[in-house]
Design an enzyme around this catalytic site. Structure first.
Site, short mmCIF file in Angstrom:
data_model
loop_
_atom_site.label_atom_id
_atom_site.label_comp_id
_atom_site.label_asym_id
_atom_site.label_seq_id
_atom_site.Cartn_x
_atom_site.Cartn_y
_atom_site.Cartn_z
N GLY A 38 43.70 58.97 34.56
CA GLY A 38 44.89 58.28 35.04
C GLY A 38 44.76 56.79 34.77
O GLY A 38 43.72 56.33 34.30
N LEU A 39 45.80 56.06 35.07
CA LEU A 39 45.79 54.63 34.83
C LEU A 39 44.86 53.92 35.80
O LEU A 39 44.41 54.49 36.79
CB LEU A 39 47.22 54.07 34.97
CG LEU A 39 48.24 54.63 33.98
CD1 LEU A 39 49.63 54.08 34.30
CD2 LEU A 39 47.84 54.28 32.55
N SER A 40 44.60 52.65 35.54
CA SER A 40 43.80 51.83 36.43
C SER A 40 44.47 51.80 37.80
O SER A 40 45.70 51.72 37.90
CB SER A 40 43.71 50.41 35.85
OG SER A 40 42.91 49.61 36.66
N ALA A 41 43.69 51.89 38.86
CA ALA A 41 44.17 51.85 40.25
C ALA A 41 45.06 53.03 40.61
O ALA A 41 45.89 52.94 41.51
CB ALA A 41 44.88 50.53 40.54
N GLY A 43 43.87 55.92 41.74
CA GLY A 43 43.23 56.72 42.77
C GLY A 43 42.11 57.62 42.27
O GLY A 43 41.52 58.37 43.05
N LYS A 44 41.80 57.57 40.99
CA LYS A 44 40.78 58.45 40.40
C LYS A 44 39.44 58.33 41.13
O LYS A 44 38.88 59.33 41.56
CB LYS A 44 40.54 58.11 38.92
CG LYS A 44 41.70 58.25 38.01
CD LYS A 44 41.36 57.82 36.60
CE LYS A 44 40.84 56.42 36.46
NZ LYS A 44 41.75 55.35 36.82
N SER A 45 38.94 57.12 41.23
CA SER A 45 37.62 56.91 41.83
C SER A 45 37.61 57.25 43.31
O SER A 45 36.64 57.80 43.83
CB SER A 45 37.16 55.46 41.63
OG SER A 45 36.96 55.22 40.24
N SER A 109 35.48 60.09 36.64
CA SER A 109 36.72 59.34 36.85
C SER A 109 36.78 58.23 35.80
O SER A 109 36.08 57.22 35.91
CB SER A 109 36.79 58.78 38.28
OG SER A 109 35.66 58.02 38.60
#
Length: 142
Positions: A38-41, A43-45, A109
């Site tokens: 997914g894009l930066s920020a 929620g992946k991490s 992630s």
């Protein structure tokens, strides 16, 4: 992602313990890779970290491979050019496959913006008979 090597003087050495036997000895199921993208920020991490904690509390061996953390060590020599992004994903696909082969749930992630890189990662796992689950994260920031 090429499975060939530029080194010609190397040989793959299979271990004496199969994936199935290892999982049985460790008393849990064989490993797999869960690939958050997914894009930066997005929620992946955050999701990956919570999932790792949840699995470990349930007695399931899991390890989180975070894109930023990996760039402090293994991939610290890579930038953000298209070529470096592809190499970043190629390396983490290999590492997550090794973790999964050891009966660990490998949770990654990474932004991994290129479909072809994610497809190569999936294919690498498929060739090793290791499950690969891709999850696109797109959570609101609130």
């Amino acid at each position: 992602m090429s499975s060939s090597s530029t080194s010609t003087n190397i040989t793959w050495h299979d271990g004496q313990v199969s994936r199935k036997e290892r999982a049985g000895l460790l008393k849990h199921k064989p490993g797999l890779t869960i690939w958050f993208t997914g894009l930066s920020a997005s929620g992946k991490s955050t999701i990956a970290s919570a999932l790792e904690q949840h699995l470990l509390h349930r007695g399931i061996n899991a390890y989180r491979l975070d894109g930023d953390n990996i760039r402090f060590g293994l991939n610290k020599n890579l930038g953000f050019s298209p070529e470096d992004r592809t190499e970043n994903i190629r390396r983490i696909a290999e590492v997550s496959k090794l973790f999964a082969d050891s009966a660990t749930v490998a949770i990654t992630s990474f932004i991994s913006p290129y479909r072809s890189d994610r497809d190569s990662s999936r294919q690498l796992h498929k060739e090793a008979n290791i499950p690969f689950v891709e999850v696109f994260a797109d959570l609101p920031v609130e």
